[in-house]
Design a protein around this motif. Structure first.
Motif, PDB file in Angstrom:
ATOM      1  N   GLN A   1       0.820  -1.207   0.000  1.00  9.90           N
ATOM      2  CA  GLN A   1       0.000   0.000   0.000  1.00  9.90           C
ATOM      3  C   GLN A   1       0.859   1.263   0.000  1.00  9.90           C
ATOM      4  OE1 GLN A   1      -2.514   0.371   3.476  1.00  9.90           O
ATOM      5  NE2 GLN A   1      -4.211   1.047   2.205  1.00  9.90           N
ATOM      6  N   ARG A   2       2.013   1.211   0.660  1.00 10.55           N
ATOM      7  CA  ARG A   2       2.892   2.381   0.746  1.00 10.55           C
ATOM      8  C   ARG A   2       3.803   2.526  -0.471  1.00 10.55           C
ATOM      9  NH1 ARG A   2       4.121   0.275   6.138  1.00 10.55           N
ATOM     10  NH2 ARG A   2       6.065  -0.394   5.198  1.00 10.55           N
ATOM     11  N   ALA A   3       4.007   1.458  -1.230  1.00 10.86           N
ATOM     12  CA  ALA A   3       4.970   1.482  -2.335  1.00 10.86           C
ATOM     13  C   ALA A   3       4.437   2.250  -3.536  1.00 10.86           C
ATOM     14  CB  ALA A   3       5.310   0.057  -2.752  1.00 10.86           C
ATOM     15  N   ARG A   4       5.351   2.907  -4.241  1.00 10.68           N
ATOM     16  CA  ARG A   4       5.002   3.658  -5.455  1.00 10.68           C
ATOM     17  C   ARG A   4       4.942   2.761  -6.682  1.00 10.68           C
ATOM     18  NH1 ARG A   4       3.072   8.667  -4.467  1.00 10.68           N
ATOM     19  NH2 ARG A   4       4.238   9.640  -2.807  1.00 10.68           N
ATOM     20  N   ASP A   5       5.772   1.703  -6.692  1.00 11.66           N
ATOM     21  CA  ASP A   5       5.773   0.756  -7.808  1.00 11.66           C
ATOM     22  C   ASP A   5       6.202  -0.609  -7.290  1.00 11.66           C
ATOM     23  OD1 ASP A   5       8.648   0.661  -7.759  1.00 11.66           O
ATOM     24  OD2 ASP A   5       8.707   2.426  -9.055  1.00 11.66           O
ATOM     25  N   TYR A   6       6.191  -1.609  -8.156  1.00 12.35           N
ATOM     26  CA  TYR A   6       6.469  -2.975  -7.723  1.00 12.35           C
ATOM     27  C   TYR A   6       7.893  -3.137  -7.214  1.00 12.35           C
ATOM     28  CZ  TYR A   6       5.940  -8.004  -7.489  1.00 12.35           C
ATOM     29  OH  TYR A   6       5.867  -9.297  -7.046  1.00 12.35           O
TER      30      TYR A   6
ATOM     31  N   ASP B   1       9.701  -0.877  -5.653  1.00 11.54           N
ATOM     32  CA  ASP B   1       9.691  -0.320  -4.296  1.00 11.54           C
ATOM     33  C   ASP B   1       9.067  -1.314  -3.313  1.00 11.54           C
ATOM     34  OD1 ASP B   1      10.841   2.049  -5.113  1.00 11.54           O
ATOM     35  OD2 ASP B   1       8.965   3.194  -5.074  1.00 11.54           O
ATOM     36  N   HIS B   2       7.994  -1.937  -3.755  1.00 11.32           N
ATOM     37  CA  HIS B   2       7.310  -2.914  -2.913  1.00 11.32           C
ATOM     38  C   HIS B   2       8.242  -4.070  -2.558  1.00 11.32           C
ATOM     39  CE1 HIS B   2       4.730  -6.660  -2.667  1.00 11.32           C
ATOM     40  NE2 HIS B   2       4.447  -6.002  -1.568  1.00 11.32           N
TER      41      HIS B   2
END
Length: 66
Positions: free
Chosen positions: A21-26, A28-29
């Motif tokens: 939920q906090r990540a900007r893209d995969y 980052d996730h």
């Protein structure tokens, strides 16, 4: 509910966690997930797919969002 759904062979279950939920893209996730201890990863949503009566048996006590 997530654990009960996972135990059912005829249901497909996908959990969504707060790290995603906090990540900007995969990318980052994935990076954040690697550095987060598993006990600190909390589910914020669960998707359950399958025959309607099997899904309803798990979700009938949940309120509907409208």
């Amino acid at each position: 509910m997530h654990h009960r759904a996972l135990a059912q062979d005829d249901l497909i279950t996908v959990g969504f966690n707060e790290v995603a939920q906090r990540a900007r893209d995969y990318d980052d996730h994935l990076a954040a997930l690697k550095t987060t201890p598993s006990q600190h990863v909390s589910l914020v949503a669960v998707a359950v797919f399958g025959r309607r009566n099997r899904v309803t048996a798990l979700t009938k006590r949940l309120p509907l969002l409208a």
